[in-house]
Each structure stands twice: as structure tokens, then as C-alpha cells.
Design a protein around this motif. Structure first.
Motif, PDB file in Angstrom:
ATOM      1  N   ARG A 132       0.829  -1.204   0.000  1.00 53.82           N
ATOM      2  CA  ARG A 132       0.000   0.000   0.000  1.00 53.82           C
ATOM      3  C   ARG A 132       0.866   1.257   0.000  1.00 53.82           C
ATOM      4  O   ARG A 132       1.793   1.376   0.807  1.00 53.82           O
ATOM      5  N   PRO A 133       0.569   2.215  -0.871  1.00 59.05           N
ATOM      6  CA  PRO A 133       1.354   3.453  -0.914  1.00 59.05           C
ATOM      7  C   PRO A 133       1.384   4.192   0.428  1.00 59.05           C
ATOM      8  O   PRO A 133       2.430   4.734   0.811  1.00 59.05           O
ATOM      9  N   ASP A 134       0.261   4.226   1.150  1.00 54.97           N
ATOM     10  CA  ASP A 134       0.239   4.931   2.432  1.00 54.97           C
ATOM     11  C   ASP A 134       1.149   4.249   3.445  1.00 54.97           C
ATOM     12  O   ASP A 134       1.825   4.925   4.234  1.00 54.97           O
ATOM     13  N   VAL A 135       1.219   2.929   3.421  1.00 57.23           N
ATOM     14  CA  VAL A 135       2.097   2.196   4.331  1.00 57.23           C
ATOM     15  C   VAL A 135       3.559   2.464   3.971  1.00 57.23           C
ATOM     16  O   VAL A 135       4.381   2.739   4.849  1.00 57.23           O
ATOM     17  N   LEU A 136       3.878   2.405   2.691  1.00 60.24           N
ATOM     18  CA  LEU A 136       5.265   2.646   2.253  1.00 60.24           C
ATOM     19  C   LEU A 136       5.711   4.069   2.577  1.00 60.24           C
ATOM     20  O   LEU A 136       6.845   4.283   3.010  1.00 60.24           O
ATOM     21  N   GLN A 137       4.820   5.030   2.409  1.00 53.94           N
ATOM     22  CA  GLN A 137       5.146   6.426   2.713  1.00 53.94           C
ATOM     23  C   GLN A 137       5.398   6.591   4.223  1.00 53.94           C
ATOM     24  O   GLN A 137       6.356   7.248   4.632  1.00 53.94           O
ATOM     25  N   THR A 138       4.565   5.984   5.032  1.00 51.27           N
ATOM     26  CA  THR A 138       4.734   6.068   6.485  1.00 51.27           C
ATOM     27  C   THR A 138       6.026   5.385   6.921  1.00 51.27           C
ATOM     28  O   THR A 138       6.757   5.909   7.777  1.00 51.27           O
ATOM     29  N   ALA A 139       6.340   4.234   6.346  1.00 56.28           N
ATOM     30  CA  ALA A 139       7.567   3.514   6.695  1.00 56.28           C
ATOM     31  C   ALA A 139       8.803   4.349   6.356  1.00 56.28           C
ATOM     32  O   ALA A 139       9.770   4.391   7.139  1.00 56.28           O
ATOM     33  N   THR A 140       8.771   5.030   5.232  1.00 55.81           N
ATOM     34  CA  THR A 140       9.892   5.900   4.841  1.00 55.81           C
ATOM     35  C   THR A 140      10.050   7.044   5.839  1.00 55.81           C
ATOM     36  O   THR A 140      11.165   7.357   6.279  1.00 55.81           O
ATOM     37  N   ARG A 141       8.926   7.652   6.209  1.00 54.10           N
ATOM     38  CA  ARG A 141       8.975   8.746   7.201  1.00 54.10           C
ATOM     39  C   ARG A 141       9.540   8.253   8.524  1.00 54.10           C
ATOM     40  O   ARG A 141      10.368   8.915   9.141  1.00 54.10           O
ATOM     41  N   GLN A 142       9.130   7.075   8.960  1.00 54.38           N
ATOM     42  CA  GLN A 142       9.613   6.522  10.229  1.00 54.38           C
ATOM     43  C   GLN A 142      11.116   6.266  10.180  1.00 54.38           C
ATOM     44  O   GLN A 142      11.839   6.557  11.138  1.00 54.38           O
ATOM     45  N   ARG A 143      11.596   5.700   9.074  1.00 52.71           N
ATOM     46  CA  ARG A 143      13.038   5.444   8.941  1.00 52.71           C
ATOM     47  C   ARG A 143      13.830   6.738   9.014  1.00 52.71           C
ATOM     48  O   ARG A 143      14.861   6.819   9.674  1.00 52.71           O
ATOM     49  N   HIS A 144      13.341   7.773   8.318  1.00 49.70           N
ATOM     50  CA  HIS A 144      14.034   9.068   8.334  1.00 49.70           C
ATOM     51  C   HIS A 144      14.053   9.662   9.742  1.00 49.70           C
ATOM     52  O   HIS A 144      15.054  10.229  10.167  1.00 49.70           O
ATOM     53  N   ARG A 145      12.940   9.534  10.463  1.00 43.29           N
ATOM     54  CA  ARG A 145      12.857  10.065  11.818  1.00 43.29           C
ATOM     55  C   ARG A 145      13.858   9.356  12.733  1.00 43.29           C
ATOM     56  O   ARG A 145      14.588  10.004  13.484  1.00 43.29           O
ATOM     57  N   VAL A 146      13.920   8.037  12.649  1.00 43.74           N
ATOM     58  CA  VAL A 146      14.847   7.272  13.492  1.00 43.74           C
ATOM     59  C   VAL A 146      16.283   7.578  13.097  1.00 43.74           C
ATOM     60  O   VAL A 146      17.139   7.773  13.965  1.00 43.74           O
ATOM     61  N   ASP A 147      16.573   7.640  11.787  1.00 45.13           N
ATOM     62  CA  ASP A 147      17.930   7.955  11.329  1.00 45.13           C
ATOM     63  C   ASP A 147      18.370   9.330  11.821  1.00 45.13           C
ATOM     64  O   ASP A 147      19.503   9.514  12.265  1.00 45.13           O
ATOM     65  N   ALA A 148      17.476  10.315  11.756  1.00 44.01           N
ATOM     66  CA  ALA A 148      17.794  11.664  12.228  1.00 44.01           C
ATOM     67  C   ALA A 148      18.042  11.664  13.729  1.00 44.01           C
ATOM     68  O   ALA A 148      18.948  12.356  14.226  1.00 44.01           O
ATOM     69  N   SER A 149      17.275  10.899  14.456  1.00 42.58           N
ATOM     70  CA  SER A 149      17.448  10.801  15.914  1.00 42.58           C
ATOM     71  C   SER A 149      18.797  10.175  16.264  1.00 42.58           C
ATOM     72  O   SER A 149      19.496  10.644  17.166  1.00 42.58           O
ATOM     73  N   ILE A 150      19.179   9.152  15.546  1.00 37.75           N
ATOM     74  CA  ILE A 150      20.473   8.492  15.783  1.00 37.75           C
ATOM     75  C   ILE A 150      21.606   9.436  15.455  1.00 37.75           C
ATOM     76  O   ILE A 150      22.575   9.542  16.203  1.00 37.75           O
TER      77      ILE A 150
END
Length: 155
Positions: A132-150
Motif C-alpha cells: 500500500r502506498p500509504d504504508v510505504l510512505q509512512t515507513a519511509t517517514r519513520q526510517r528518516h525520523r529514526v535515522d535523524a534521531s540516531i
């Protein structure tokens, strides 16, 4: 409706695992960070998911969890069942004692709704959700958020 956070978190964690399956075993700490679910809660959920045969664990460095079946072979209802969750719209948990031991006027209506919900969740697989596009978009946002936090914590 009685779908608690246990069922919701189990489905969320399994979908996260599915989205990262190509990278090998996923550790619960990574799922915890991305999904903001406590690590201890995930450990409890994954013990149940493992007993149900939905995931396998890999020990040692680089270890974590893998899906035990293909994405097409795991339905949302199987995940919910694995963590002993029920989807039930009745007030009596389907026991037919809604009104002081008797069936209420709307008992069968709520039973039918529960059956419809169950059928819907039986028909939805992790593969369908993972595309699902909405799931893939959310997963990308989550990865970026965690990467930025690290990155911020390492500076």
C-alpha cells in the motif's frame, strides 16, 4: 469492539518486520524505535507470535526475528489470534447473556458485525499491506525520523 493495543501493536510490528524482511533478521529494538512501542511489550508479543509459528528468531550478532512464512501466507487475523486477541462487537463476548443471562435485542446484529470484521481481517495479508502506498510512505517517514534521531544523538 474489543481490539486492544495488543492486537494493534502485534499487527504493526509484524508489518514493520515484513517491510524490513529483505534486510535479514530485524531486532526488536529497531521495531521499538520505528513504531514507538516499548521493547518489553514487543518481547511479550513476539514470544506469542513465535509460538504461533508466525516468526522465527535468530540468535547472536546480527540476530533478530524473521517471518516464518511468506507475506501472502500471513493474514491480519492470524496475527491477532496469535496474541490471544478477539475481535468482538458484542457486549457479552458472544456468550448470548447480554441482558441478565438472556440475549438482547441486537445480539445477532453485533455477532454478524463481528463475523464481517473477522472475514475482512482474514482476507487482508501482510503482502497486501506492505504494497500500500500509504504504508510505504509512512515507513519511509519513520526510517528518516529514526535515522535523524540516531545522527543527532551521536553528535
Amino acid at each position: 469492539m474489543r481490539l486492544t493495543t495488543k492486537g494493534r501493536y502485534a499487527v504493526t510490528a509484524m508489518l514493520d518486520l515484513a517491510l524490513h524482511a529483505e534486510q535479514g533478521p530485524t531486532c526488536l529494538n529497531d521495531i521499538s524505535k520505528r513504531q514507538e512501542i516499548s521493547l518489553s511489550y514487543l518481547e511479550q508479543l513476539f514470544a506469542r507470535l513465535r509460538r504461533a509459528g508466525l516468526v522465527t528468531s535468530v540468535r547472536g550478532p546480527g540476530g533478530g526475528y524473521l517471518l516464518a512464512r511468506g507475506l501472502d501466507d500471513i493474514s491480519v487475523s492470524q496475527v491477532i489470534d496469535a496474541v490471544d486477541e478477539r475481535v468482538d462487537a458484542t457486549r457479552c463476548q458472544g456468550m448470548s447473556d447480554c441482558q441478565q443471562g438472556d440475549i438482547c435485542l441486537t445480539h445477532y446484529l453485533w455477532c454478524e458485525l463481528s463475523n464481517q470484521i473477522r472475514q475482512f481481517l482474514d482476507d487482508v495479508t501482510l503482502a497486501q499491506l506492505a504494497k500500500r502506498p500509504d504504508v510505504l510512505q509512512t515507513a519511509t517517514r519513520q526510517r528518516h525520523r529514526v535515522d535523524a534521531s540516531i545522527l543527532a544523538s551521536s553528535q
